[in-house]
Design a protein around this motif. Structure first.
Motif, PDB file in Angstrom:
ATOM      1  N   LEU A   1       0.814  -1.212   0.000  1.00 27.65           N
ATOM      2  CA  LEU A   1       0.000   0.000   0.000  1.00 27.65           C
ATOM      3  C   LEU A   1       0.846   1.260   0.000  1.00 27.65           C
ATOM      4  O   LEU A   1       0.355   2.349   0.313  1.00 27.65           O
ATOM      5  N   ASN A   2       2.098   1.139  -0.384  1.00 24.89           N
ATOM      6  CA  ASN A   2       2.960   2.302  -0.541  1.00 24.89           C
ATOM      7  C   ASN A   2       2.412   3.207  -1.637  1.00 24.89           C
ATOM      8  O   ASN A   2       1.952   2.735  -2.679  1.00 24.89           O
ATOM      9  N   ALA A   3       2.483   4.507  -1.419  1.00 25.38           N
ATOM     10  CA  ALA A   3       1.900   5.463  -2.365  1.00 25.38           C
ATOM     11  C   ALA A   3       2.492   5.321  -3.761  1.00 25.38           C
ATOM     12  O   ALA A   3       1.769   5.373  -4.767  1.00 25.38           O
ATOM     13  N   ASP A   4       3.800   5.129  -3.854  1.00 22.94           N
ATOM     14  CA  ASP A   4       4.437   4.998  -5.167  1.00 22.94           C
ATOM     15  C   ASP A   4       3.932   3.772  -5.917  1.00 22.94           C
ATOM     16  O   ASP A   4       3.695   3.820  -7.128  1.00 22.94           O
ATOM     17  N   ILE A   5       3.754   2.663  -5.192  1.00 23.99           N
ATOM     18  CA  ILE A   5       3.262   1.432  -5.821  1.00 23.99           C
ATOM     19  C   ILE A   5       1.814   1.603  -6.269  1.00 23.99           C
ATOM     20  O   ILE A   5       1.440   1.188  -7.375  1.00 23.99           O
ATOM     21  N   LEU A   6       1.007   2.256  -5.434  1.00 22.78           N
ATOM     22  CA  LEU A   6      -0.393   2.474  -5.802  1.00 22.78           C
ATOM     23  C   LEU A   6      -0.506   3.351  -7.047  1.00 22.78           C
ATOM     24  O   LEU A   6      -1.305   3.071  -7.951  1.00 22.78           O
ATOM     25  N   VAL A   7       0.295   4.410  -7.107  1.00 21.97           N
ATOM     26  CA  VAL A   7       0.263   5.304  -8.269  1.00 21.97           C
ATOM     27  C   VAL A   7       0.716   4.558  -9.521  1.00 21.97           C
ATOM     28  O   VAL A   7       0.127   4.704 -10.598  1.00 21.97           O
TER      29      VAL A   7
END
Length: 258
Positions: free
Chosen positions: A55-61
């Protein structure tokens, strides 16, 4: 002999903009509330290392961008191919081919999506291109069928009137038939968009990325926050694109047909 001019799409006046905003205002608010509630719920949990990495922001984006890319490229190609084919199949010389063409397009949608992607990956290998071909095959039918239906239901008297005042076949198509068929065609595009978003979640099985990676990770590792986040983002994206399709449909609807 006097003829009645066919209604055509015109610039949208300010009053129509206000009407569109009022009639379509609810969905963005609902989606914003759902996404905010999901974010606050995830933030309130004690996440383990796997959940924090997923759920890291970079992975989600990155996953969202991959999903949007698959959906956008699929939709553009489907619109070009299906609308072009639909126009050709409504011309008198090729109208007899329409049932066979729609039957052929129906094969892609009749095949289970995961089975279609797996078969294509065995033939073409894994990756973005294979997923794209599968999505196009799956989303082609609604746009093709709606294009044919939309053009065929245009009042023949309007077409004859266009020819009667000296318009060329191309002018009749672009100034009479297509403007009147736009609402039906765009309804097919909306359906294709939602189908593309849903089927794109399966692209993760052939290494094409997308939000399906979150859902698969959540199921395989039994991480509910990851699973719920992936499902909510996918559903929100599908509903958002459907909402945009509804706005565009109403925007380009010829005045007097509303």
């Amino acid at each position: 002999m006097t003829t009645t001019a066919a209604p055509t799409a015109t610039l949208t006046p300010p009053s129509r903009w206000r009407s569109l905003l009022r009639s379509h205002a609810a969905m963005p608010v609902v989606l914003a509330v759902v996404l905010l509630a999901t974010y606050l719920w995830v933030q309130s949990l004690q996440l383990d290392d796997i959940e924090r990495r997923s759920l890291n922001a970079d992975i989600l984006v990155r996953m969202l961008a991959e999903h949007l890319k698959l959906t956008a490229v699929t939709t553009v190609i489907v619109v070009i191919v299906a609308v072009g084919a639909g126009i050709l199949l409504t011309r008198p010389a090729l109208r007899w081919l329409a049932p066979a063409a729609t039957g052929l397009a129906n094969i892609g949608q009749a095949t289970p999506a995961i089975g279609l992607l797996v078969l294509l990956s065995l033939w073409l290998g894994i990756g973005f291109t294979t997923a794209l071909i599968g999505l196009i095959a799956y989303a082609l039918l609604p746009v093709l069928q709606n294009t044919i239906v939309g053009l065929n239901q245009v009042d023949r008297k309007l077409i004859e009137a266009g020819h009667g005042i000296g318009m060329s076949p191309l002018a009749v198509l672009t100034r009479v038939e297509l403007p009147l068929a736009v609402p039906v065609i765009l309804a097919g595009v909306r359906t294709a968009l939602v189908l593309a978003v849903g089927v794109a979640t399966l692209a993760t099985f052939i290494d094409a990325g997308g939000l399906g990676g979150l859902i698969v990770t959540g199921i395989k590792l039994q991480r509910t926050p990851v699973l719920v986040t992936g499902a909510v983002l996918t559903a929100a994206l599908a509903l958002l694109l459907d909402w945009l399709g509804g706005v565009i449909t109403d925007l380009f609807r010829p005045r007097g047909l509303g």
